[in-house]
Design an enzyme around this catalytic site. Structure first.
Site, PDB file in Angstrom:
ATOM      1  N   GLY A  36       0.829  -1.207   0.000  1.00 31.02           N
ATOM      2  CA  GLY A  36       0.000   0.000   0.000  1.00 31.02           C
ATOM      3  C   GLY A  36       0.860   1.252   0.000  1.00 31.02           C
ATOM      4  N   ASP A  51      -0.637  -4.932  10.669  1.00 25.83           N
ATOM      5  CA  ASP A  51      -0.695  -6.152   9.867  1.00 25.83           C
ATOM      6  C   ASP A  51      -1.883  -6.986  10.334  1.00 25.83           C
ATOM      7  OD1 ASP A  51      -0.054  -8.973   9.009  1.00 25.83           O
ATOM      8  OD2 ASP A  51       1.754  -7.996   8.243  1.00 25.83           O
ATOM      9  N   ALA A  73      -6.703  -6.862   2.313  1.00 29.17           N
ATOM     10  CA  ALA A  73      -5.280  -7.063   2.606  1.00 29.17           C
ATOM     11  C   ALA A  73      -4.908  -8.499   2.259  1.00 29.17           C
ATOM     12  CB  ALA A  73      -5.010  -6.789   4.084  1.00 29.17           C
ATOM     13  N   SER A 116     -10.848 -14.540  -5.672  1.00 29.83           N
ATOM     14  CA  SER A 116     -10.185 -14.434  -6.977  1.00 29.83           C
ATOM     15  C   SER A 116     -10.642 -15.516  -7.941  1.00 29.83           C
ATOM     16  CB  SER A 116      -8.669 -14.547  -6.768  1.00 29.83           C
ATOM     17  OG  SER A 116      -7.986 -14.744  -7.987  1.00 29.83           O
ATOM     18  N   TYR A 140      -1.447 -19.573  -4.429  1.00 30.10           N
ATOM     19  CA  TYR A 140      -2.268 -18.363  -4.261  1.00 30.10           C
ATOM     20  C   TYR A 140      -3.749 -18.698  -4.381  1.00 30.10           C
ATOM     21  CZ  TYR A 140      -4.616 -14.019  -5.550  1.00 30.10           C
ATOM     22  OH  TYR A 140      -5.499 -12.978  -5.613  1.00 30.10           O
ATOM     23  N   VAL A 183      -0.851  -7.183 -15.431  1.00 32.57           N
ATOM     24  CA  VAL A 183      -0.239  -7.022 -16.750  1.00 32.57           C
ATOM     25  C   VAL A 183      -0.449  -5.613 -17.313  1.00 32.57           C
ATOM     26  CG1 VAL A 183      -2.257  -7.947 -17.987  1.00 32.57           C
ATOM     27  CG2 VAL A 183       0.008  -8.093 -19.034  1.00 32.57           C
ATOM     28  N   PHE A 200       4.455 -13.493 -21.891  1.00 32.89           N
ATOM     29  CA  PHE A 200       4.819 -14.877 -21.600  1.00 32.89           C
ATOM     30  C   PHE A 200       3.877 -15.818 -22.335  1.00 32.89           C
ATOM     31  CE2 PHE A 200       6.336 -12.357 -18.008  1.00 32.89           C
ATOM     32  CZ  PHE A 200       7.678 -12.758 -17.973  1.00 32.89           C
TER      33      PHE A 200
END
Length: 309
Positions: A36, A51, A73, A116, A140, A183, A200
């Site tokens: 951030g 944190d 976060a 995600s 991830y 990207v 890539f």
């Protein structure tokens, strides 16, 4: 409404904070500033440098007593998750559990969680809807999906409502090409400096690119809608990486060319998310086409560059 935004100094989180402040909500930010930026922090928000894994956030919840938590976060770099899965899991899983414990203790009404498209893994069909099987192919993806289970169980045990938002590829103003860069920000940084970006693979891989302001508006809608639901937040439109590069080059009137390199491990070839559920339950729809979003982003950075020259 009193809303706590984790990662509120970051790329997406800061846009959400701005919209909340604009709507008259009282906003608290928790951010450790690892990715951030202080420049992103809205002056009307209360900021805590902390944190999400720290026990000290208990004191923040005790003092502020937020009604809703919007959780952004995170460790978001797929390649970093592969190199350091311990860190990835610590931030994304343990950090979320720490937040949920505080939500339980201080009777937070609802948590909105930024998930995600990576949770789906390699799509079995396109566009991917929320009923698609979850089978991540990166650490991830695992670390973003695991908190979804914790959130659901906390909801069942303690009555904390939730909305889980699974994002497509987000881009826009404030995205850092050297930190949490996607990207678009990486290409833009190189093109503005007259350098040739590397693509890539063969460049035919497709993504669903969504402008950050559309992500922010979905989060604001989720304050009151789509309780205990999972929604894809996307444009439901596919763009190849080569098409993306060519669009950006045309807007910039650049003479740079793409350099093609080897495919990266953990990358998915094609990804497009179905957004019909979000449009129905959140009364939301994307307001920016890829061309409009890119133009707005590029003009912002071009003007900023000229001012600093």
């Amino acid at each position: 409404m009193k809303v706590l935004v984790t990662g509120g100094a970051g790329f997406i989180g800061s846009h959400i904070v701005d919209k909340l402040v604009e709507n008259g909500d009282e906003v608290i930010i928790i951010d450790n500033l690892s990715t951030g930026n202080m420049e992103n922090i809205n002056k009307k928000a209360v900021f805590y440098e902390a944190d999400i894994r720290d026990k000290e956030i208990d004191k923040i919840f005790e003092v502020e007593k937020p009604e809703v938590v919007i959780h952004h976060a995170a460790q978001i770099d797929i390649q970093k998750s592969i190199k350091d899965p311990m860190f990835d899991g610590d931030v994304n899983i343990i950090g979320t559990i720490n937040l949920l414990e505080n939500c339980k203790k201080y009777k937070v009404r609802k948590i909105i969680y930024a998930s995600s498209a990576a949770v789906y893994g390699t799509p079995k069909y396109l566009p991917v809807d929320e009923k698609h099987r979850v089978s991540p192919i990166s650490y991830y993806g695992i670390s973003k999906h695991t908190p979804e289970h914790y959130i659901k169980v906390y909801a069942e045990l303690y009555g904390i409502k939730y909305t889980i938002l699974r994002y497509a590829n987000v881009y826009g103003i404030r995205q850092d090409p050297k930190g949490e860069g996607g990207v678009v920000s990486i290409f833009l940084d190189l093109l503005l400096n007259g350098k040739n970006p590397t693509i890539f693979g063969d460049g035919e891989q497709t993504r669903d690119y969504i402008y950050v302001e559309d992500i922010a508006s979905a989060n604001v809608k989720a304050l009151k809608l789509a309780d205990n639901e999972i929604c894809n937040i996307s444009t439901n439109k596919k763009t190849t990486v080569t098409e993306l590069f060519n669009m950006m080059r045309d807007i910039l009137k650049s003479e740079c060319n793409a350099i093609y390199g080897d495919e990266r491990k953990g990358d998915i070839k094609h990804s497009t998310l179905n957004n019909e559920k979000a449009m129905k339950l959140l009364d939301w729809e994307p307001g920016y086409s890829i061309g409009e979003g890119l133009t707005k982003t590029i003009e912002y950075y071009r003007l900023k560059r000229e001012k600093n020259a």
